[in-house]
Design an enzyme around this catalytic site. Structure first.
Site, mmCIF file in Angstrom:
data_model
loop_
_atom_site.group_PDB
_atom_site.id
_atom_site.type_symbol
_atom_site.label_atom_id
_atom_site.label_comp_id
_atom_site.label_asym_id
_atom_site.label_seq_id
_atom_site.Cartn_x
_atom_site.Cartn_y
_atom_site.Cartn_z
ATOM 1 N N CYS A 68 72.327 50.820 25.515
ATOM 2 C CA CYS A 68 72.361 50.867 26.914
ATOM 3 C C CYS A 68 72.694 49.759 27.737
ATOM 4 C CB CYS A 68 71.003 51.441 27.280
ATOM 5 S SG CYS A 68 70.538 53.043 26.836
ATOM 6 N N HIS B 52 69.707 49.338 34.683
ATOM 7 C CA HIS B 52 69.835 50.503 33.840
ATOM 8 C C HIS B 52 68.921 51.614 33.993
ATOM 9 C CE1 HIS B 52 70.584 53.393 30.647
ATOM 10 N NE2 HIS B 52 69.508 52.702 29.927
ATOM 11 N N ASN C 226 69.207 59.372 32.022
ATOM 12 C CA ASN C 226 69.621 58.153 31.225
ATOM 13 C C ASN C 226 71.049 58.446 30.727
ATOM 14 O OD1 ASN C 226 70.153 56.147 29.570
ATOM 15 N ND2 ASN C 226 68.062 56.124 28.719
HETATM 16 O O1 UT7 Z 1 67.714 53.706 27.753
HETATM 17 C C1 UT7 Z 1 67.180 52.829 26.567
HETATM 18 C C2 UT7 Z 1 65.719 52.622 26.839
HETATM 19 N N1 UT7 Z 1 65.013 54.031 26.790
HETATM 20 C C3 UT7 Z 1 63.729 53.829 27.348
HETATM 21 O O2 UT7 Z 1 63.469 53.013 27.833
HETATM 22 C C4 UT7 Z 1 63.023 55.107 27.398
HETATM 23 C C5 UT7 Z 1 61.399 54.683 27.373
HETATM 24 N N2 UT7 Z 1 60.472 55.411 26.924
HETATM 25 C C6 UT7 Z 1 60.176 56.175 27.922
HETATM 26 O O3 UT7 Z 1 60.616 56.392 29.069
HETATM 27 C C7 UT7 Z 1 58.847 56.921 27.866
HETATM 28 O O4 UT7 Z 1 58.144 56.735 26.792
HETATM 29 C C8 UT7 Z 1 58.982 58.422 27.586
HETATM 30 C C9 UT7 Z 1 59.517 59.156 29.050
HETATM 31 C C10 UT7 Z 1 59.879 58.727 26.682
HETATM 32 C C11 UT7 Z 1 57.778 59.388 27.274
HETATM 33 O O5 UT7 Z 1 56.682 59.139 28.275
HETATM 34 P P1 UT7 Z 1 55.409 58.570 28.028
HETATM 35 O O6 UT7 Z 1 54.365 58.601 29.151
HETATM 36 O O7 UT7 Z 1 55.435 57.343 27.038
HETATM 37 O O8 UT7 Z 1 54.850 59.842 27.096
HETATM 38 P P2 UT7 Z 1 54.193 60.040 25.591
HETATM 39 O O9 UT7 Z 1 55.210 60.002 24.769
HETATM 40 O O10 UT7 Z 1 52.962 59.152 25.560
HETATM 41 O O11 UT7 Z 1 53.577 61.502 25.598
HETATM 42 C C12 UT7 Z 1 52.283 61.828 26.461
HETATM 43 C C13 UT7 Z 1 52.260 63.147 26.298
HETATM 44 C C14 UT7 Z 1 52.054 63.697 24.918
HETATM 45 O O12 UT7 Z 1 51.077 64.650 24.507
HETATM 46 P P3 UT7 Z 1 49.653 64.134 24.159
HETATM 47 O O13 UT7 Z 1 49.774 63.574 22.865
HETATM 48 O O14 UT7 Z 1 48.967 63.210 25.009
HETATM 49 O O15 UT7 Z 1 49.139 65.657 24.046
HETATM 50 C C15 UT7 Z 1 53.437 64.108 24.513
HETATM 51 O O16 UT7 Z 1 53.404 65.256 23.436
HETATM 52 O O17 UT7 Z 1 53.297 63.895 26.865
HETATM 53 C C16 UT7 Z 1 53.810 65.003 25.722
HETATM 54 N N3 UT7 Z 1 55.138 65.052 25.917
HETATM 55 C C17 UT7 Z 1 55.756 65.760 26.857
HETATM 56 N N4 UT7 Z 1 55.004 67.065 27.555
HETATM 57 C C18 UT7 Z 1 55.848 67.752 28.534
HETATM 58 C C19 UT7 Z 1 56.120 64.168 25.564
HETATM 59 N N5 UT7 Z 1 57.303 64.786 26.176
HETATM 60 C C20 UT7 Z 1 57.174 65.736 26.865
HETATM 61 C C21 UT7 Z 1 58.003 66.734 27.587
HETATM 62 N N6 UT7 Z 1 57.301 67.599 28.389
HETATM 63 N N7 UT7 Z 1 59.314 66.469 27.811
#
Ligand code: UT7
Length: 329
Positions: A116, A256, A286
């Site tokens: 990225c 980005h 993204n």
């Molecule tokens: O471009 C290169 C750089 N990339 C980035 O910088 C991406 C960086 N990371 C992120 O943007 C975020 O970490 C994500 C958007 C990928 C995830 O967001 P988060 O707030 O960190 O969510 P999480 O992974 O902690 O998940 C929270 C909850 C989980 O459920 P439980 O365990 O709390 O029951 C996940 O299973 O959200 C759930 N979850 C979803 N629910 C509905 C994860 N993805 C989804 C989804 N829809 N698409």
């Protein structure tokens, strides 16, 4: 050409495919919701290629637009540098296909890979060649078909990515947008937290690698999230200091587009208002290497860039890699 002219962005172009994949479409594919995606990422829709369109096709359209904007013809190009993690093939380079498609027969051509942050890395190479006098006119492209390496059965990644391309022409100029400085950084100790594990020398394509879904983007979202905010914030502070500027001198940050919450948290840490950040993640998700040049093009079209403005480009991604570039518009 005057001696004191420095490498500048003299033309900009972008292109996104027509097909729109909305959050509602994704609701039908995986267990997710429009609400969750908007709240956690800021994304509403993204563009996806169709009908055999590939990375070099998107790149070609963006490049032709950048060339038209700069008033240069294909034969004027000395070099083509493309940043992509979704090349048409692992080799030859996508830049060679772009060279052929736009008819830039004089240009040398190669790709770089810094995920990225790749567009900033590629721009810094173009800037150096132009400032050294070795090249006069360089085309720098960021182009991706991330839909080709996105696992549409994995809700934690498939909601994030989209396809698109952007390009700039770099030449010496005293009237266009001077690149004041570029800073690059990397931390290979965290290489495995954002990765496509299959398809390289370590895990060549095999029945097992396909069954294990190793040919898709995998990452530890939370870890990347925290590292992105800290590293981007520190880099912006270092970059303004290096240029003898203060944070208050920045007119627009073009980051980005990986997650709206990353952009918001960064601006908060810097003590800058969100109006000073350009955001279009809602429309495209993204797009990795393509996100910054697409955003520059849109910021300009929306009238967010005025002559003399100090513009900060900043990106963070797999490698880990990160980088910034300061432009005097
Ligand atoms: O471009 C290169 C750089 N990339 C980035 O910088 C991406 C960086 N990371 C992120 O943007 C975020 O970490 C994500 C958007 C990928 C995830 O967001 P988060 O707030 O960190 O969510 P999480 O992974 O902690 O998940 C929270 C909850 C989980 O459920 P439980 O365990 O709390 O029951 C996940 O299973 O959200 C759930 N979850 C979803 N629910 C509905 C994860 N993805 C989804 C989804 N829809 N698409």
């Amino acid at each position: 050409m005057q001696q004191n002219q420095r490498a500048s962005i003299t033309g900009i172009g972008s292109y996104v495919p027509g097909k729109v994949l909305t959050n509602y479409d994704l609701e039908k594919m995986v267990d997710t919701s429009d609400d969750w995606i908007i709240q956690r990422t800021g994304i509403r829709e993204r563009r996806i290629v169709e009908n055999g369109q590939i990375t070099s096709d998107l790149a070609t359209q963006a490049s032709l637009r950048a060339m038209e904007d700069a008033g240069v013809s294909p034969k004027d190009l000395d070099m083509i540098i493309t940043s992509t993690i979704t090349p048409d093939h692992i080799f030859p380079s996508t830049s060679c296909y772009i060279q052929q498609k736009i008819g830039a027969s004089r240009a040398s051509a190669f790709d770089i890979l810094a995920a990225c942050a790749g567009f900033i890395y590629a721009m810094s190479i173009g800037q150096s060649f132009v400032n050294s006098g070795a090249m006069e006119t360089v085309l720098v492209v960021g182009a991706e078909c991330l839909s080709k390496i996105t696992d549409y059965t994995d809700r934690s990644t498939c909601v994030l990515f989209g396809d698109g391309a952007g390009a700039v022409i770099i030449q010496k100029s005293s009237t266009k947008h001077e690149i004041l400085s570029t800073s690059l950084a990397a931390d290979g100790s965290q290489a495995d937290i954002l990765i496509m594990p299959g398809g390289g020398a370590k895990n060549p394509a095999s029945l097992a690698s396909v069954q294990q879904r190793n040919h898709y983007i995998q990452f530890k979202g939370k870890e990347v999230f925290k590292l992105a905010i800290n590293n981007i914030t520190n880099l912006i502070i270092e970059t303004v200091t290096k240029n003898g500027l203060g944070l208050e001198d920045i007119d627009l940050i073009i980051p980005h587009q990986s997650n709206l919450r990353i952009i918001e948290a960064t601006m908060e840490k810097l003590g800058l208002p969100m109006e000073k950040a350009f955001v279009n993640i809602d429309k495209y998700g993204n797009t990795s290497s393509a996100s910054i040049p697409i955003a520059i093009d849109e910021a300009r079209k929306e009238g967010r860039l005025s002559k003399g403005d100090i513009v900060m480009l900043v990106a963070f991604g797999g490698g880990l890699t990160w980088g910034s570039s300061v432009i005097r518009w």
